[in-house]
Design an enzyme around this catalytic site. Structure first.
Site, PDB file in Angstrom:
ATOM      1  N   GLU A   3     -46.882 -24.126  15.226  1.00  0.00           N
ATOM      2  CA  GLU A   3     -48.210 -23.522  15.174  1.00  0.00           C
ATOM      3  C   GLU A   3     -48.538 -22.809  16.480  1.00  0.00           C
ATOM      4  O   GLU A   3     -48.073 -23.196  17.551  1.00  0.00           O
ATOM      5  CB  GLU A   3     -49.259 -24.605  14.900  1.00  0.00           C
ATOM      6  CG  GLU A   3     -49.070 -25.227  13.532  1.00  0.00           C
ATOM      7  CD  GLU A   3     -50.121 -26.271  13.181  1.00  0.00           C
ATOM      8  OE1 GLU A   3     -50.491 -26.338  12.009  1.00  0.00           O
ATOM      9  OE2 GLU A   3     -50.565 -27.009  14.067  1.00  0.00           O
TER      10      GLU A   3
ATOM     11  N   CYS B  19     -52.224 -19.360  22.417  1.00  0.00           N
ATOM     12  CA  CYS B  19     -51.674 -20.676  22.750  1.00  0.00           C
ATOM     13  C   CYS B  19     -50.327 -20.799  22.040  1.00  0.00           C
ATOM     14  O   CYS B  19     -50.264 -20.715  20.813  1.00  0.00           O
ATOM     15  CB  CYS B  19     -52.665 -21.725  22.247  1.00  0.00           C
ATOM     16  SG  CYS B  19     -52.107 -23.408  22.439  1.00  0.00           S
TER      17      CYS B  19
ATOM     18  N   CYS C  90     -42.446 -33.218  19.975  1.00  0.00           N
ATOM     19  CA  CYS C  90     -42.463 -33.478  21.418  1.00  0.00           C
ATOM     20  C   CYS C  90     -41.911 -34.872  21.680  1.00  0.00           C
ATOM     21  O   CYS C  90     -42.159 -35.793  20.915  1.00  0.00           O
ATOM     22  CB  CYS C  90     -43.883 -33.375  21.956  1.00  0.00           C
ATOM     23  SG  CYS C  90     -43.984 -33.573  23.746  1.00  0.00           S
TER      24      CYS C  90
ATOM     25  N   CYS D 101     -47.414 -38.963  23.843  1.00  0.00           N
ATOM     26  CA  CYS D 101     -48.736 -39.390  24.317  1.00  0.00           C
ATOM     27  C   CYS D 101     -49.532 -40.016  23.164  1.00  0.00           C
ATOM     28  O   CYS D 101     -49.483 -39.516  22.032  1.00  0.00           O
ATOM     29  CB  CYS D 101     -49.498 -38.212  24.896  1.00  0.00           C
ATOM     30  SG  CYS D 101     -48.620 -37.453  26.276  1.00  0.00           S
TER      31      CYS D 101
ATOM     32  N   CYS E  37     -52.082 -37.790  21.077  1.00  0.00           N
ATOM     33  CA  CYS E  37     -51.687 -36.438  20.654  1.00  0.00           C
ATOM     34  C   CYS E  37     -51.058 -36.415  19.270  1.00  0.00           C
ATOM     35  O   CYS E  37     -50.143 -37.188  18.978  1.00  0.00           O
ATOM     36  CB  CYS E  37     -50.727 -35.860  21.681  1.00  0.00           C
ATOM     37  SG  CYS E  37     -50.036 -34.273  21.194  1.00  0.00           S
TER      38      CYS E  37
ATOM     39  N   GLY F 253     -45.353 -29.310  21.934  1.00  0.00           N
ATOM     40  CA  GLY F 253     -44.207 -29.497  22.815  1.00  0.00           C
ATOM     41  C   GLY F 253     -44.535 -29.542  24.283  1.00  0.00           C
ATOM     42  O   GLY F 253     -45.636 -29.188  24.706  1.00  0.00           O
ATOM     43  N   GLU F 254     -43.557 -30.017  25.061  1.00  0.00           N
ATOM     44  CA  GLU F 254     -43.705 -30.099  26.513  1.00  0.00           C
ATOM     45  C   GLU F 254     -42.879 -28.968  27.131  1.00  0.00           C
ATOM     46  O   GLU F 254     -41.642 -29.012  27.129  1.00  0.00           O
ATOM     47  CB  GLU F 254     -43.209 -31.489  26.979  1.00  0.00           C
ATOM     48  CG  GLU F 254     -42.980 -31.639  28.462  1.00  0.00           C
ATOM     49  CD  GLU F 254     -44.143 -31.223  29.343  1.00  0.00           C
ATOM     50  OE1 GLU F 254     -45.268 -31.705  29.147  1.00  0.00           O
ATOM     51  OE2 GLU F 254     -43.933 -30.369  30.238  1.00  0.00           O
TER      52      GLU F 254
ATOM     53  N   SER G 154     -48.741 -25.644  30.872  1.00  0.00           N
ATOM     54  CA  SER G 154     -49.379 -26.958  30.899  1.00  0.00           C
ATOM     55  C   SER G 154     -48.314 -28.037  30.728  1.00  0.00           C
ATOM     56  O   SER G 154     -47.482 -27.967  29.834  1.00  0.00           O
ATOM     57  CB  SER G 154     -50.398 -27.047  29.759  1.00  0.00           C
ATOM     58  OG  SER G 154     -50.943 -28.348  29.694  1.00  0.00           O
TER      59      SER G 154
ATOM     60  N   SER H  89     -51.715 -32.051  32.812  1.00  0.00           N
ATOM     61  CA  SER H  89     -52.473 -32.934  31.926  1.00  0.00           C
ATOM     62  C   SER H  89     -52.546 -34.299  32.589  1.00  0.00           C
ATOM     63  O   SER H  89     -51.652 -35.115  32.439  1.00  0.00           O
ATOM     64  CB  SER H  89     -51.774 -33.046  30.571  1.00  0.00           C
ATOM     65  OG  SER H  89     -51.811 -31.817  29.908  1.00  0.00           O
ATOM     66  N   LEU H  90     -53.609 -34.515  33.335  1.00  0.00           N
ATOM     67  CA  LEU H  90     -53.691 -35.752  34.123  1.00  0.00           C
ATOM     68  C   LEU H  90     -54.274 -36.898  33.280  1.00  0.00           C
ATOM     69  O   LEU H  90     -53.652 -37.931  33.105  1.00  0.00           O
ATOM     70  CB  LEU H  90     -54.545 -35.498  35.370  1.00  0.00           C
ATOM     71  CG  LEU H  90     -54.512 -36.606  36.409  1.00  0.00           C
ATOM     72  CD1 LEU H  90     -53.128 -36.755  37.014  1.00  0.00           C
ATOM     73  CD2 LEU H  90     -55.538 -36.356  37.508  1.00  0.00           C
ATOM     74  N   HIS H  91     -55.462 -36.712  32.820  1.00  0.00           N
ATOM     75  CA  HIS H  91     -56.119 -37.596  31.852  1.00  0.00           C
ATOM     76  C   HIS H  91     -56.490 -39.000  32.327  1.00  0.00           C
ATOM     77  O   HIS H  91     -57.305 -39.669  31.698  1.00  0.00           O
ATOM     78  CB  HIS H  91     -55.314 -37.727  30.557  1.00  0.00           C
ATOM     79  CG  HIS H  91     -54.932 -36.420  29.933  1.00  0.00           C
ATOM     80  ND1 HIS H  91     -55.621 -35.261  30.147  1.00  0.00           N
ATOM     81  CD2 HIS H  91     -53.908 -36.095  29.102  1.00  0.00           C
ATOM     82  CE1 HIS H  91     -55.046 -34.272  29.476  1.00  0.00           C
ATOM     83  NE2 HIS H  91     -54.017 -34.738  28.839  1.00  0.00           N
TER      84      HIS H  91
ATOM     85  N   ASN I 147     -60.325 -34.670  20.849  1.00  0.00           N
ATOM     86  CA  ASN I 147     -60.517 -34.150  19.495  1.00  0.00           C
ATOM     87  C   ASN I 147     -60.006 -35.172  18.503  1.00  0.00           C
ATOM     88  O   ASN I 147     -58.802 -35.396  18.416  1.00  0.00           O
ATOM     89  CB  ASN I 147     -59.715 -32.858  19.297  1.00  0.00           C
ATOM     90  CG  ASN I 147     -60.298 -31.715  20.100  1.00  0.00           C
ATOM     91  OD1 ASN I 147     -61.506 -31.599  20.238  1.00  0.00           O
ATOM     92  ND2 ASN I 147     -59.432 -30.885  20.634  1.00  0.00           N
TER      93      ASN I 147
ATOM     94  N   CYS J   1     -56.874 -28.378  21.011  1.00  0.00           N
ATOM     95  CA  CYS J   1     -55.833 -29.059  21.772  1.00  0.00           C
ATOM     96  C   CYS J   1     -55.374 -30.327  21.096  1.00  0.00           C
ATOM     97  O   CYS J   1     -56.189 -31.131  20.667  1.00  0.00           O
ATOM     98  CB  CYS J   1     -56.364 -29.497  23.126  1.00  0.00           C
ATOM     99  SG  CYS J   1     -56.963 -28.188  24.110  1.00  0.00           S
TER     100      CYS J   1
HETATM  101  N1  SAH Z   1     -47.277 -30.837  26.434  1.00  0.00           N
HETATM  102  C1  SAH Z   1     -48.111 -30.108  27.296  1.00  0.00           C
HETATM  103  C2  SAH Z   1     -48.787 -28.928  26.643  1.00  0.00           C
HETATM  104  C3  SAH Z   1     -49.340 -29.100  25.245  1.00  0.00           C
HETATM  105  S1  SAH Z   1     -50.731 -30.120  24.951  1.00  0.00           S
HETATM  106  C4  SAH Z   1     -49.146 -31.019  27.911  1.00  0.00           C
HETATM  107  O1  SAH Z   1     -49.298 -32.141  27.467  1.00  0.00           O
HETATM  108  O2  SAH Z   1     -49.763 -30.593  28.876  1.00  0.00           O
HETATM  109  C5  SAH Z   1     -52.141 -29.196  25.483  1.00  0.00           C
HETATM  110  C6  SAH Z   1     -53.289 -30.095  25.964  1.00  0.00           C
HETATM  111  O3  SAH Z   1     -53.953 -30.750  24.863  1.00  0.00           O
HETATM  112  C7  SAH Z   1     -52.837 -31.199  26.884  1.00  0.00           C
HETATM  113  O4  SAH Z   1     -53.664 -31.272  28.015  1.00  0.00           O
HETATM  114  C8  SAH Z   1     -52.976 -32.416  26.013  1.00  0.00           C
HETATM  115  O5  SAH Z   1     -53.059 -33.564  26.766  1.00  0.00           O
HETATM  116  C9  SAH Z   1     -54.205 -32.093  25.221  1.00  0.00           C
HETATM  117  N2  SAH Z   1     -54.402 -32.942  24.033  1.00  0.00           N
HETATM  118  C10 SAH Z   1     -53.469 -33.616  23.344  1.00  0.00           C
HETATM  119  N3  SAH Z   1     -54.051 -34.312  22.310  1.00  0.00           N
HETATM  120  C11 SAH Z   1     -55.368 -34.054  22.371  1.00  0.00           C
HETATM  121  C12 SAH Z   1     -56.495 -34.433  21.578  1.00  0.00           C
HETATM  122  N4  SAH Z   1     -56.360 -35.207  20.502  1.00  0.00           N
HETATM  123  N5  SAH Z   1     -57.704 -33.961  21.923  1.00  0.00           N
HETATM  124  C13 SAH Z   1     -57.845 -33.131  22.980  1.00  0.00           C
HETATM  125  N6  SAH Z   1     -56.833 -32.735  23.759  1.00  0.00           N
HETATM  126  C14 SAH Z   1     -55.600 -33.179  23.461  1.00  0.00           C
HETATM  127 FE1  SF4 Z   2     -46.243 -33.773  24.163  1.00  0.00          FE
HETATM  128 FE2  SF4 Z   2     -48.313 -32.645  25.458  1.00  0.00          FE
HETATM  129 FE3  SF4 Z   2     -48.672 -33.951  23.124  1.00  0.00          FE
HETATM  130 FE4  SF4 Z   2     -48.086 -35.327  25.301  1.00  0.00          FE
HETATM  131  S1  SF4 Z   2     -49.946 -34.106  24.965  1.00  0.00           S
HETATM  132  S2  SF4 Z   2     -47.143 -35.624  23.289  1.00  0.00           S
HETATM  133  S3  SF4 Z   2     -46.700 -33.925  26.347  1.00  0.00           S
HETATM  134  S4  SF4 Z   2     -47.518 -32.083  23.440  1.00  0.00           S
END
Ligand code: SAH
Ligand code: SF4
Length: 359
Positions: free
Chosen positions: A88, A114, A121, A125, A128, A171-172, A203, A226-228, A302, A345
């Site tokens: 996507e 995007c 991936c 996480c 995600c 993906g990463e 990212s 993506s620190l979180h 989200n 995201c």
């Molecule tokens: N893999 C890379 C890039 C893709 S994800 C990364 O993790 O940075 C893009 C962004 O969406 C990241 O910051 C990720 O942490 C965030 N993300 C993942 N799941 C999410 C969710 N359910 N709600 C909001 N943001 C989310």
């Molecule tokens: Fe992969 Fe980014 Fe999703 Fe983490 S947030 S599983 S690194 S796509």
């Protein structure tokens, strides 16, 4: 098997063709600027050369199998790859066109696209949706590049209109570094899409050694982390990759990353209700970012069916933001675009096709 023209940087293509470098330039102009997808139409190339091209190469872009348009104007694309897996990408209108009373365009519309870099991936996480399907494979440079080319074509965005690219789809990116680097170069090419590195944001979930590697290439791209979470204990729970590369190692890698004078490293901070949305976390975040030219982008979780996490209260997000601003840390709240079509995201995943079989 024919090779895909979109897989090659211009330098690589010149080598592949074994002909003067202006030939590769001409092909780039046809493909990326004139949106031509048929060698026979490349009228400034000799017939013999066109034939040779056609015998050895193809101009392949994955098929658009689905398009969903959000109320806010963002469009989510589902592409089917050759091996039937799907990815996507999302077109995000950032600013509307401004016209005067006579219809003359005063300000052009701004778009971000995007892009995905992998099918699935590996990072896994907890929050995600992409992670849920596991990892299938890396995308080729052409599969990354074609997402932007197809979306520009599909929306009749003039070829000379530059768009911004965010590597924030499925993906990463740094787990597919070589192909991502090629795509950065192909996007940047002035004979092609001409999307300079400063319009491209990578990212990452924080693969510290790969951040270092990317930095050493000095491409000029922007970095988003993506620190979180601000302590390793919580971050490990949310992002298992933190066991391999903890917060300290990421911060160190960021400090060594070359950043343009006028730019900043973006820290994405996904806010989840009652987990990391308190002022104590904000305090720690300010400390962590000390000495880094950073900007923080707060993302509101989200939700999707079956997820245990909750979206934070807007009030807490605002308080968190204000705390950072008061301490002099630039901080924005990310607008969640495309929520109604799951294009926001972390809501991108492979759909309808699994293990190569349509379901
Ligand atoms: N893999 C890379 C890039 C893709 S994800 C990364 O993790 O940075 C893009 C962004 O969406 C990241 O910051 C990720 O942490 C965030 N993300 C993942 N799941 C999410 C969710 N359910 N709600 C909001 N943001 C989310
Ligand atoms: Fe992969 Fe980014 Fe999703 Fe983490 S947030 S599983 S690194 S796509």
């Amino acid at each position: 098997m024919k090779k895909n023209i979109l897989d090659f940087t211009r330098e690589e293509l010149a080598k592949e063709l074994d002909s003067p470098s202006f030939r590769a330039k001409q092909i780039f102009q046809w493909v990326y600027q004139k949106y031509v997808d048929d060698f026979s139409k490349m009228s400034n190339l000799s017939k013999d050369f066109r034939k040779k091209l056609d015998e050895n190469f193809e101009i392949y872009t994955p098929e658009i199998v689905k398009k969903e348009i959000s109320k806010d104007g963002s469009i989510k694309y589902l592409f089917r790859l050759k091996d039937l897996h799907t990815i996507e990408s999302v077109l995000l209108p950032m600013k509307k066109e401004v016209k005067d009373s006579e219809g003359k365009i005063l300000k052009e519309a701004k778009y971000s696209i995007c892009v995905s870099t992998q099918v699935g991936c590996k990072v896994g996480c907890a929050f995600c949706l992409t992670a849920k399907g596991g990892f299938v494979r890396n995308l080729t440079p052409g599969e990354i590049v074609s997402q932007v080319l197809s979306i520009k074509k599909d929306n009749k965005i003039a070829s000379n209109r530059r768009v911004n690219i965010v590597y924030m789809g499925m993906g990463e990116p740094l787990d597919n570094l070589d192909n991502v680097v090629k795509s950065i170069k192909i996007f940047s090419d002035e004979n092609g899409l001409s999307i300079g590195p400063r319009r491209q944001t990578i990212s990452t979930s924080g693969l510290a050694p790969k951040i270092k590697k990317l930095g050493e290439k000095n491409l000029g791209v922007l970095l988003a982390i993506s620190l979180h979470a601000v302590d390793d204990e919580l971050r490990e729970k949310l992002m298992p990759i933190n066991k391999a590369y903890n917060i300290e190692s990421i911060i160190k890698a960021v400090k060594d990353f070359p950043v343009d004078q006028r730019k900043r490293v973006m820290f994405e901070y996904l806010m989840i209700k009652n987990l990391n949305d308190d002022i104590k976390s904000a305090k720690k975040l300010v400390k962590l970012l000390n000495g880094i030219k950073a900007k923080v982008n707060l993302i509101l979780f989200n939700p999707y069916p079956g997820s245990n996490f909750k979206r934070p209260d807007t009030e807490d997000v605002k308080k968190f933001q204000q705390y950072l601003l008061d301490k002099g840390v630039l901080c924005t709240i990310r607008e969640s675009k495309g929520l109604d079509i799951s294009a926001a995201c972390g809501q991108l995943r492979e759909k309808g096709v699994q293990n190569g079989n349509t379901i």
